[in-house]
Design a protein around this motif. Structure first.
Motif, PDB file in Angstrom:
ATOM      1  N   PHE A  52       0.832  -1.193   0.000  1.00  0.00           N
ATOM      2  CA  PHE A  52       0.000   0.000   0.000  1.00  0.00           C
ATOM      3  C   PHE A  52       0.874   1.253   0.000  1.00  0.00           C
ATOM      4  CE2 PHE A  52      -4.643  -0.732   1.366  1.00  0.00           C
ATOM      5  CZ  PHE A  52      -4.769  -1.752   0.440  1.00  0.00           C
ATOM      6  N   THR A  53       0.542   2.159  -0.890  1.00  0.00           N
ATOM      7  CA  THR A  53       1.233   3.440  -1.011  1.00  0.00           C
ATOM      8  C   THR A  53       0.193   4.543  -1.190  1.00  0.00           C
ATOM      9  OG1 THR A  53       1.443   3.157  -3.416  1.00  0.00           O
ATOM     10  CG2 THR A  53       3.294   2.414  -2.044  1.00  0.00           C
ATOM     11  N   ALA A  54       0.636   5.783  -1.090  1.00  0.00           N
ATOM     12  CA  ALA A  54      -0.295   6.913  -1.156  1.00  0.00           C
ATOM     13  C   ALA A  54      -0.961   7.050  -2.521  1.00  0.00           C
ATOM     14  CB  ALA A  54       0.437   8.203  -0.793  1.00  0.00           C
ATOM     15  N   ASP A  55      -0.314   6.551  -3.588  1.00  0.00           N
ATOM     16  CA  ASP A  55      -0.884   6.702  -4.927  1.00  0.00           C
ATOM     17  C   ASP A  55      -1.634   5.459  -5.399  1.00  0.00           C
ATOM     18  OD1 ASP A  55       1.329   5.108  -5.169  1.00  0.00           O
ATOM     19  OD2 ASP A  55       2.150   6.114  -6.945  1.00  0.00           O
TER      20      ASP A  55
ATOM     21  N   ILE B 177      -6.521  -8.751  -4.730  1.00  0.00           N
ATOM     22  CA  ILE B 177      -7.260  -9.123  -3.532  1.00  0.00           C
ATOM     23  C   ILE B 177      -7.829 -10.530  -3.650  1.00  0.00           C
ATOM     24  CG2 ILE B 177      -9.499  -8.243  -4.290  1.00  0.00           C
ATOM     25  CD1 ILE B 177      -8.072  -7.794  -0.767  1.00  0.00           C
ATOM     26  N   PHE B 178      -7.945 -11.046  -4.886  1.00  0.00           N
ATOM     27  CA  PHE B 178      -8.541 -12.359  -5.109  1.00  0.00           C
ATOM     28  C   PHE B 178      -7.494 -13.452  -4.902  1.00  0.00           C
ATOM     29  CE2 PHE B 178     -11.566  -9.598  -7.176  1.00  0.00           C
ATOM     30  CZ  PHE B 178     -12.786 -10.198  -6.912  1.00  0.00           C
ATOM     31  N   ALA B 179      -7.289 -13.811  -3.645  1.00  0.00           N
ATOM     32  CA  ALA B 179      -6.366 -14.887  -3.271  1.00  0.00           C
ATOM     33  C   ALA B 179      -6.809 -15.427  -1.924  1.00  0.00           C
ATOM     34  CB  ALA B 179      -4.924 -14.379  -3.210  1.00  0.00           C
ATOM     35  N   ASN B 180      -6.355 -16.632  -1.588  1.00  0.00           N
ATOM     36  CA  ASN B 180      -6.719 -17.205  -0.288  1.00  0.00           C
ATOM     37  C   ASN B 180      -6.119 -16.403   0.861  1.00  0.00           C
ATOM     38  OD1 ASN B 180      -6.335 -20.201  -2.003  1.00  0.00           O
ATOM     39  ND2 ASN B 180      -8.273 -19.663  -1.039  1.00  0.00           N
ATOM     40  N   VAL B 181      -4.866 -16.014   0.709  1.00  0.00           N
ATOM     41  CA  VAL B 181      -4.194 -15.208   1.723  1.00  0.00           C
ATOM     42  C   VAL B 181      -3.651 -13.952   1.050  1.00  0.00           C
ATOM     43  CG1 VAL B 181      -2.386 -15.107   3.463  1.00  0.00           C
ATOM     44  CG2 VAL B 181      -3.543 -17.274   3.011  1.00  0.00           C
ATOM     45  N   VAL B 182      -4.059 -12.804   1.556  1.00  0.00           N
ATOM     46  CA  VAL B 182      -3.635 -11.525   0.992  1.00  0.00           C
ATOM     47  C   VAL B 182      -2.840 -10.771   2.054  1.00  0.00           C
ATOM     48  CG1 VAL B 182      -4.355  -9.354  -0.042  1.00  0.00           C
ATOM     49  CG2 VAL B 182      -5.670 -11.442  -0.482  1.00  0.00           C
ATOM     50  N   LEU B 183      -1.587 -10.509   1.750  1.00  0.00           N
ATOM     51  CA  LEU B 183      -0.742  -9.699   2.629  1.00  0.00           C
ATOM     52  C   LEU B 183      -0.807  -8.253   2.154  1.00  0.00           C
ATOM     53  CD1 LEU B 183       1.458  -8.920   4.633  1.00  0.00           C
ATOM     54  CD2 LEU B 183       3.149  -9.875   3.046  1.00  0.00           C
ATOM     55  N   ILE B 184      -1.279  -7.388   3.017  1.00  0.00           N
ATOM     56  CA  ILE B 184      -1.316  -5.956   2.722  1.00  0.00           C
ATOM     57  C   ILE B 184      -0.251  -5.299   3.579  1.00  0.00           C
ATOM     58  CG2 ILE B 184      -2.680  -3.848   2.788  1.00  0.00           C
ATOM     59  CD1 ILE B 184      -5.145  -5.528   2.313  1.00  0.00           C
ATOM     60  N   ASP B 185       0.823  -4.905   2.931  1.00  0.00           N
ATOM     61  CA  ASP B 185       1.959  -4.346   3.658  1.00  0.00           C
ATOM     62  C   ASP B 185       1.772  -2.845   3.846  1.00  0.00           C
ATOM     63  OD1 ASP B 185       4.246  -4.839   5.032  1.00  0.00           O
ATOM     64  OD2 ASP B 185       5.525  -5.180   3.299  1.00  0.00           O
ATOM     65  N   GLU B 186       1.921  -2.401   5.090  1.00  0.00           N
ATOM     66  CA  GLU B 186       1.797  -0.985   5.458  1.00  0.00           C
ATOM     67  C   GLU B 186       0.451  -0.427   5.011  1.00  0.00           C
ATOM     68  OE1 GLU B 186       6.171   0.801   5.776  1.00  0.00           O
ATOM     69  OE2 GLU B 186       5.625   0.378   3.707  1.00  0.00           O
ATOM     70  N   ILE B 187      -0.605  -1.013   5.541  1.00  0.00           N
ATOM     71  CA  ILE B 187      -1.968  -0.664   5.133  1.00  0.00           C
ATOM     72  C   ILE B 187      -2.280   0.805   5.370  1.00  0.00           C
ATOM     73  CG2 ILE B 187      -2.929  -1.370   7.372  1.00  0.00           C
ATOM     74  CD1 ILE B 187      -5.429  -2.300   5.866  1.00  0.00           C
ATOM     75  N   ASN B 188      -1.661   1.410   6.369  1.00  0.00           N
ATOM     76  CA  ASN B 188      -1.991   2.802   6.673  1.00  0.00           C
ATOM     77  C   ASN B 188      -1.172   3.807   5.866  1.00  0.00           C
ATOM     78  OD1 ASN B 188       0.285   1.985   8.143  1.00  0.00           O
ATOM     79  ND2 ASN B 188      -0.098   3.420   9.820  1.00  0.00           N
ATOM     80  N   ARG B 189      -0.471   3.347   4.823  1.00  0.00           N
ATOM     81  CA  ARG B 189       0.196   4.283   3.913  1.00  0.00           C
ATOM     82  C   ARG B 189      -0.694   4.640   2.719  1.00  0.00           C
ATOM     83  NH1 ARG B 189       4.930   5.842   5.411  1.00  0.00           N
ATOM     84  NH2 ARG B 189       6.246   4.542   6.742  1.00  0.00           N
TER      85      ARG B 189
ATOM     86  N   THR C 296       1.705   8.322   6.857  1.00  0.00           N
ATOM     87  CA  THR C 296       0.686   7.335   7.187  1.00  0.00           C
ATOM     88  C   THR C 296      -0.656   8.010   7.429  1.00  0.00           C
ATOM     89  OG1 THR C 296       1.245   7.400   9.544  1.00  0.00           O
ATOM     90  CG2 THR C 296       2.343   5.732   8.204  1.00  0.00           C
ATOM     91  N   PHE C 297      -1.735   7.235   7.241  1.00  0.00           N
ATOM     92  CA  PHE C 297      -3.097   7.714   7.433  1.00  0.00           C
ATOM     93  C   PHE C 297      -3.792   6.788   8.430  1.00  0.00           C
ATOM     94  CE2 PHE C 297      -1.660   8.806   3.216  1.00  0.00           C
ATOM     95  CZ  PHE C 297      -2.066  10.125   3.031  1.00  0.00           C
ATOM     96  N   PRO C 298      -4.350   7.318   9.511  1.00  0.00           N
ATOM     97  CA  PRO C 298      -5.018   6.463  10.493  1.00  0.00           C
ATOM     98  C   PRO C 298      -6.139   5.649   9.848  1.00  0.00           C
ATOM     99  CG  PRO C 298      -4.763   8.698  11.341  1.00  0.00           C
ATOM    100  CD  PRO C 298      -4.409   8.744   9.887  1.00  0.00           C
ATOM    101  N   LEU C 299      -6.249   4.382  10.213  1.00  0.00           N
ATOM    102  CA  LEU C 299      -7.332   3.552   9.697  1.00  0.00           C
ATOM    103  C   LEU C 299      -8.652   3.999  10.329  1.00  0.00           C
ATOM    104  CD1 LEU C 299      -5.828  -0.063   9.775  1.00  0.00           C
ATOM    105  CD2 LEU C 299      -5.965   1.508   7.852  1.00  0.00           C
ATOM    106  N   PRO C 300      -9.708   4.150   9.537  1.00  0.00           N
ATOM    107  CA  PRO C 300     -11.010   4.511  10.115  1.00  0.00           C
ATOM    108  C   PRO C 300     -11.538   3.379  10.986  1.00  0.00           C
ATOM    109  CG  PRO C 300     -11.231   3.977   7.784  1.00  0.00           C
ATOM    110  CD  PRO C 300      -9.763   4.003   8.077  1.00  0.00           C
ATOM    111  N   ASP C 301     -12.452   3.729  11.906  1.00  0.00           N
ATOM    112  CA  ASP C 301     -13.000   2.727  12.819  1.00  0.00           C
ATOM    113  C   ASP C 301     -13.657   1.569  12.078  1.00  0.00           C
ATOM    114  OD1 ASP C 301     -12.128   4.242  14.926  1.00  0.00           O
ATOM    115  OD2 ASP C 301     -14.070   5.202  15.305  1.00  0.00           O
ATOM    116  N   ALA C 302     -14.346   1.868  10.984  1.00  0.00           N
ATOM    117  CA  ALA C 302     -15.013   0.803  10.227  1.00  0.00           C
ATOM    118  C   ALA C 302     -14.012  -0.188   9.665  1.00  0.00           C
ATOM    119  CB  ALA C 302     -15.842   1.411   9.094  1.00  0.00           C
TER     120      ALA C 302
END
Length: 306
Positions: free
Chosen positions: A64-67, A93-105, A150-156
Motif C-alpha cells: 500500500f502506497t499513497a498513490d 485481492i482475489f487470493a486465499n491469503v492476501v498480505l497488505i503491507d503498510e496498510i496505513n500508507r 501514514t493515514f489512520p485507519l477509520p473505525d469501520a
C-alpha cells in the motif's frame, strides 16, 4: 498435518514470539483477518509471509502506497478494443491469503476498498458481484500512525480485523539466535505444511467448541463495560462481540479443549477489543486503548468454575 504443523513452523521462523504465533493461528481458525502493528523492522511482514507460505493456497501481496487506487486492489472493468466489449480484470485481492503491507500508507479511499471484501467475502465492480476464494484471509501490517506518510485507519476498517497484535521486540536470547542464523545462513525455509481442506475442517470443528452460560455472560460483561467506561467514547459493537466469541472458541481449540474457560476470554480480549474502541479526552486512568481494556478485565467479575 494441520494447524499444529503451522504453529511449529511459525515458531521456528518467528523466534521468541510464541503467543503472537498462537494469536495469529487463533484468527485463522476463527476465519478472521489479522492486523500486525509495530515499528518498522520487527518482522511483521516476515510473520505474515510465513503464515501465508504455511498454507497450501494462493497468495498475493499488495504494497500500500499513497498513490494506490481502489482498482489496483479489487480490479476493474475495462474496454477491450479487440472484442469491442467490456472485460473484467480481477485485482490482487482475489487470493486465499492476501498480505497488505503498510496498510496505513494508502489514502482512506483505497483503504475503504477492502471493507466489502473483508466483511462479506465479495467485491462489487461495475454492478456485478464477485465472490472471494475460500478460505479468504487478509493479513495487514501497520506502522505507528506517528510515522511519516501514514493515514489512520477509520473505525469501520479496524472493526473488520478479528484481532490486532502489537508485535514487539524479541528478547536478547532470541535476537542473538536470529543473528546466528543469519551469520550461518541456516534460517528455516518456509513451506506449505497444511492444505486448505485441512484448515477448513479445523475451522468447522472450532465452531463446535462449547461456551457455558456463565462464560458467555462474562464475555458480554466485558463488551458492555467498554460501552460504559468513562474513557471510552464508542465501545465495542455487536460485530466485536461475535469476534470475541469466535476468537475464544479458536483459542480453546488450540489448547486441546472443546469448551471455553474464562482464561481463554482473558487471553484474547485485549487483542480483540482494544482496536475496536474510541477514547474520549477524559477518564480516570491513563488513556490508552490497551490500558482501558486491561482496566475492564481487572474490574469485571470472572465466573468461578464449578
Amino acid at each position: 498435518m494441520g494447524i499444529e504443523a503451522v504453529i511449529k513452523q511459525l515458531n521456528e521462523v518467528y523466534l521468541g514470539k510464541g503467543e503472537v504465533v498462537r494469536l495469529c493461528c487463533t484468527a485463522l481458525l476463527a476465519e478472521g483477518h489479522i492486523l500486525l502493528e509495530d515499528v518498522p523492522g520487527t518482522g511483521k511482514t516476515l510473520l505474515a509471509k510465513a503464515i501465508a507460505g504455511s498454507l497450501d493456497g494462493s497468495f498475493s501481496r499488495i504494497q500500500f502506497t499513497a498513490d494506490l487506487l481502489p482498482s489496483d486492489v479489487i480490479g476493474t472493468d475495462y474496454f477491450n478494443m479487440k472484442t469491442q466489449g467490456f472485460d473484467h480484470r480481477q485485482g490482487p485481492i482475489f487470493a486465499n491469503v492476501v498480505l497488505i503491507d503498510e496498510i496505513n500508507r494508502a489514502v482512506p479511499r483505497t483503504q475503504s476498498a477492502l471493507l466489502e471484501a473483508m466483511e462479506e467475502r465479495q467485491v462489487s465492480i461495475g454492478g456485478k458481484t464477485y465472490p472471494m476464494p475460500k478460505p479468504f484471509f487478509v493479513i495487514a501490517t501497520q506502522n505507528p500512525i506517528e510515522s511519516a506518510g501514514t493515514f489512520p485507519l477509520p473505525d469501520a476498517q479496524l472493526d473488520r480485523f478479528l484481532i490486532s497484535i502489537p508485535v514487539g521486540y524479541p528478547d536478547a536470547a532470541e535476537e542473538r539466535e536470529l543473528l546466528l542464523q543469519v551469520l550461518t545462513e541456516t534460517r528455516k525455509h518456509i513451506e506449505a505444511v497444511t492444505s486448505l481442506a485441512s484448515l477448513q475442517e479445523a475451522q468447522a470443528e472450532t465452531r463446535q467448541v462449547a461456551i457455558q452460560d456463565d462464560v458467555l455472560d462474562y464475555m458480554l460483561g466485558l463488551v458492555h463495560a467498554t460501552r460504559a467506561h468513562a474513557s471510552v467514547e464508542v465501545g465495542v459493537s455487536p460485530r466485536g462481540a461475535i469476534a470475541l466469541l469466535r476468537a475464544c472458541q479458536s483459542y480453546a481449540y488450540l489448547a486441546g479443549r472443546l469448551y471455553v474457560i474464562p482464561e481463554d476470554v482473558k487471553a484474547v480480549a485485549p487483542y480483540v477489543l482494544a482496536h475496536r474502541i474510541s477514547l474520549t479526552l477524559e477518564g480516570g486512568i491513563k488513556s490508552t486503548k490497551a490500558n482501558v481494556v486491561a482496566h475492564i478485565l481487572d474490574t469485571v467479575p470472572v465466573p468461578v468454575e464449578g
